[in-house]
Enzyme design. Sequence first.
Site, PDB file in Angstrom:
ATOM      1  N   CYS A 152       0.731  -1.297  -0.100  1.00 42.04           N
ATOM      2  CA  CYS A 152       0.020   0.045   0.031  1.00 42.04           C
ATOM      3  C   CYS A 152       0.771   1.418   0.107  1.00 42.04           C
ATOM      4  CB  CYS A 152      -1.106   0.157   1.329  1.00 42.04           C
ATOM      5  SG  CYS A 152      -0.203  -0.520   2.689  1.00 42.04           S
ATOM      6  N   HIS A 244      -2.950   6.824   3.899  1.00 44.73           N
ATOM      7  CA  HIS A 244      -1.464   6.631   4.104  1.00 44.73           C
ATOM      8  C   HIS A 244      -0.788   8.230   3.472  1.00 44.73           C
ATOM      9  CE1 HIS A 244      -1.586   2.770   5.337  1.00 44.73           C
ATOM     10  NE2 HIS A 244      -0.912   2.114   4.570  1.00 44.73           N
TER      11      HIS A 244
HETATM   12  P1  NAP Z   1      -7.237  -9.584   7.173  1.00 48.28           P
HETATM   13  O1  NAP Z   1      -8.165  -8.517   7.445  1.00 48.28           O
HETATM   14  O2  NAP Z   1      -6.543 -10.263   8.024  1.00 48.28           O
HETATM   15  O3  NAP Z   1      -7.858 -10.707   6.148  1.00 48.28           O
HETATM   16  C1  NAP Z   1      -7.274 -11.994   6.060  1.00 48.28           C
HETATM   17  C2  NAP Z   1      -8.226 -12.865   4.919  1.00 48.28           C
HETATM   18  O4  NAP Z   1      -7.362 -13.909   4.755  1.00 48.28           O
HETATM   19  C3  NAP Z   1      -9.383 -13.128   5.488  1.00 48.28           C
HETATM   20  O5  NAP Z   1     -10.495 -13.291   4.609  1.00 48.28           O
HETATM   21  C4  NAP Z   1      -8.939 -14.757   6.276  1.00 48.28           C
HETATM   22  O6  NAP Z   1     -10.311 -15.613   6.343  1.00 48.28           O
HETATM   23  C5  NAP Z   1      -8.318 -15.153   4.915  1.00 48.28           C
HETATM   24  N1  NAP Z   1      -7.597 -16.372   5.674  1.00 48.28           N
HETATM   25  C6  NAP Z   1      -6.812 -16.588   6.824  1.00 48.28           C
HETATM   26  N2  NAP Z   1      -6.322 -17.773   6.845  1.00 48.28           N
HETATM   27  C7  NAP Z   1      -6.653 -18.309   5.739  1.00 48.28           C
HETATM   28  C8  NAP Z   1      -6.479 -19.790   5.343  1.00 48.28           C
HETATM   29  N3  NAP Z   1      -5.779 -20.649   5.941  1.00 48.28           N
HETATM   30  N4  NAP Z   1      -7.001 -19.975   4.101  1.00 48.28           N
HETATM   31  C9  NAP Z   1      -7.808 -19.159   3.198  1.00 48.28           C
HETATM   32  N5  NAP Z   1      -7.825 -17.897   3.884  1.00 48.28           N
HETATM   33  C10 NAP Z   1      -7.544 -17.372   4.900  1.00 48.28           C
HETATM   34  O7  NAP Z   1      -6.032  -9.061   6.122  1.00 48.28           O
HETATM   35  P2  NAP Z   1      -6.152  -7.961   5.146  1.00 48.28           P
HETATM   36  O8  NAP Z   1      -5.781  -6.717   6.054  1.00 48.28           O
HETATM   37  O9  NAP Z   1      -7.379  -7.669   4.529  1.00 48.28           O
HETATM   38  O10 NAP Z   1      -4.796  -8.247   4.029  1.00 48.28           O
HETATM   39  C11 NAP Z   1      -5.095  -9.125   3.295  1.00 48.28           C
HETATM   40  C12 NAP Z   1      -3.700  -9.600   2.427  1.00 48.28           C
HETATM   41  O11 NAP Z   1      -3.757  -8.099   1.635  1.00 48.28           O
HETATM   42  C13 NAP Z   1      -2.617  -9.412   3.155  1.00 48.28           C
HETATM   43  O12 NAP Z   1      -1.786 -10.497   2.357  1.00 48.28           O
HETATM   44  C14 NAP Z   1      -1.942  -8.024   3.304  1.00 48.28           C
HETATM   45  O13 NAP Z   1      -0.660  -8.225   3.369  1.00 48.28           O
HETATM   46  C15 NAP Z   1      -2.417  -7.528   2.010  1.00 48.28           C
HETATM   47  N6  NAP Z   1      -2.653  -6.109   1.795  1.00 48.28           N
HETATM   48  C16 NAP Z   1      -3.447  -5.503   2.860  1.00 48.28           C
HETATM   49  C17 NAP Z   1      -3.483  -4.012   2.830  1.00 48.28           C
HETATM   50  C18 NAP Z   1      -4.229  -3.302   3.538  1.00 48.28           C
HETATM   51  O14 NAP Z   1      -4.329  -2.239   3.362  1.00 48.28           O
HETATM   52  N7  NAP Z   1      -4.681  -3.983   4.773  1.00 48.28           N
HETATM   53  C19 NAP Z   1      -2.874  -3.456   1.717  1.00 48.28           C
HETATM   54  C20 NAP Z   1      -2.003  -4.196   0.630  1.00 48.28           C
HETATM   55  C21 NAP Z   1      -2.095  -5.513   0.821  1.00 48.28           C
HETATM   56  P3  NAP Z   1     -11.154 -15.886   7.617  1.00 48.28           P
HETATM   57  O15 NAP Z   1     -11.918 -14.649   7.820  1.00 48.28           O
HETATM   58  O16 NAP Z   1     -11.817 -17.009   7.285  1.00 48.28           O
HETATM   59  O17 NAP Z   1     -10.044 -15.908   8.818  1.00 48.28           O
END
Ligand code: NAP
Length: 374
Positions: A152, A244
Amino acid sequence: MTSTTPVRVGLLGATGMVGQQCVLMIEGHPWFRLAWLGASERSAGRSYAEAARWVQDRPMPEGVAGMPVEAAAPAADCPELVFSAMDASVAGGIERAFARAGHFVVSNSRNHRLDPDVPLVIPEVNPDHLELVVHQRRERGWPGAIVTNPNCSTITLTMALAPLRAFGIRRVLVTTLQAVSGAGYPGVAAVDMLGNVVPFIGGEEEKLAVETCKLLGERRGGRVEPAEVTVSAHCNRVPTVDGHLVCASVELEEAPSPAQAREAMAAFRGPPQEMLLPSALRRPVRVAEGTARPQPRRDAMAGGGMAVTVGRVRECPLLGLKFAALGHNTIRGAAGAAVLNAEVLMAGEWLAPDARARCGKRNRKAPAWQGDGV
Ligand code: NAP
């Protein structure tokens, strides 16, 4: 081509912070229709409304609330194009399994961003890097592929740097003030965050240094030669929700004046004109002029959250030029970046012909959430 039938798409990690933003961005999208949701075993078998702890300002779309959440494994009814917003601890292997099974995975996760044959793409900056897909499929023997968007804060910084490429970028010193939404849910403990600034975000400074160079690098056949830019980053988590802010000092070979730098930023344009993409802005970098009072919330939402607003472009006594740039974390920095990458794949004829046939140029329509429709 004037068909208006959207293409079915899937979403891995649908229940998380980025997944929820993806749900909102795909809702009403003229080219895409959400048809398949995947998450962890904890969520599989439940309806989306039961599985997702919805934390968005806008309500959960009714059509999605009742959809079942599936386990994150390739399935017969899973569409060719799949967005991925899974936790990085599991995303790598699952994304590879989907690509191996013939899916185009458009990923937000860090796992494959630096693989030499995986495109790390911001469509306004390096759309030609998508060509790596050809080599990726050939070398890995996959009928599908993985395409990634950057971290991000890297997106916000690189969007501001890209217009300055012609001046020769040498060194960048950047300090970030990053929103809590970047830490997912539940994210950073409230006790750590309230009234505080946390001067550490694991792995973030390294990502800014390395991903920026890959994005600004030159594609040579099936590989990218990273740009020779030294990036030194300080990353801080601050108690804001979505904005950000990056404050950067830049050393440029040609040492342009602040006015010349502003002009270059304002002249920066979106993807090539022939790619009429629903989420692309004609002016993706907005330059806030003079000493106008900053309006951070409004600026973060510029262009429906897809623009990066640059302001306070001025001389730096150390490196020559400095500025501040603001981007929306989960839109420009995550879900919107992935949706835009998927639009480029569609418009660039990467997907199966029947999918391509559904996104004719005359079908272009600005989604309701988009700010200025250009
Ligand atoms: P998050 O809120 O923690 O969500 C994680 C997701 O992954 C949930 O849908 C979760 O499902 C799923 N998950 C966890 N364990 C899993 C498994 N064993 N098999 C399949 N799905 C699983 O994280 P987030 O902030 O949305 O970030 C998601 C990704 O985007 C990450 O890799 C992060 O680094 C990247 N990212 C995030 C941002 C940001 O602004 N947040 C920006 C750029 C990139 P459950 O609900 O079922 O646990």
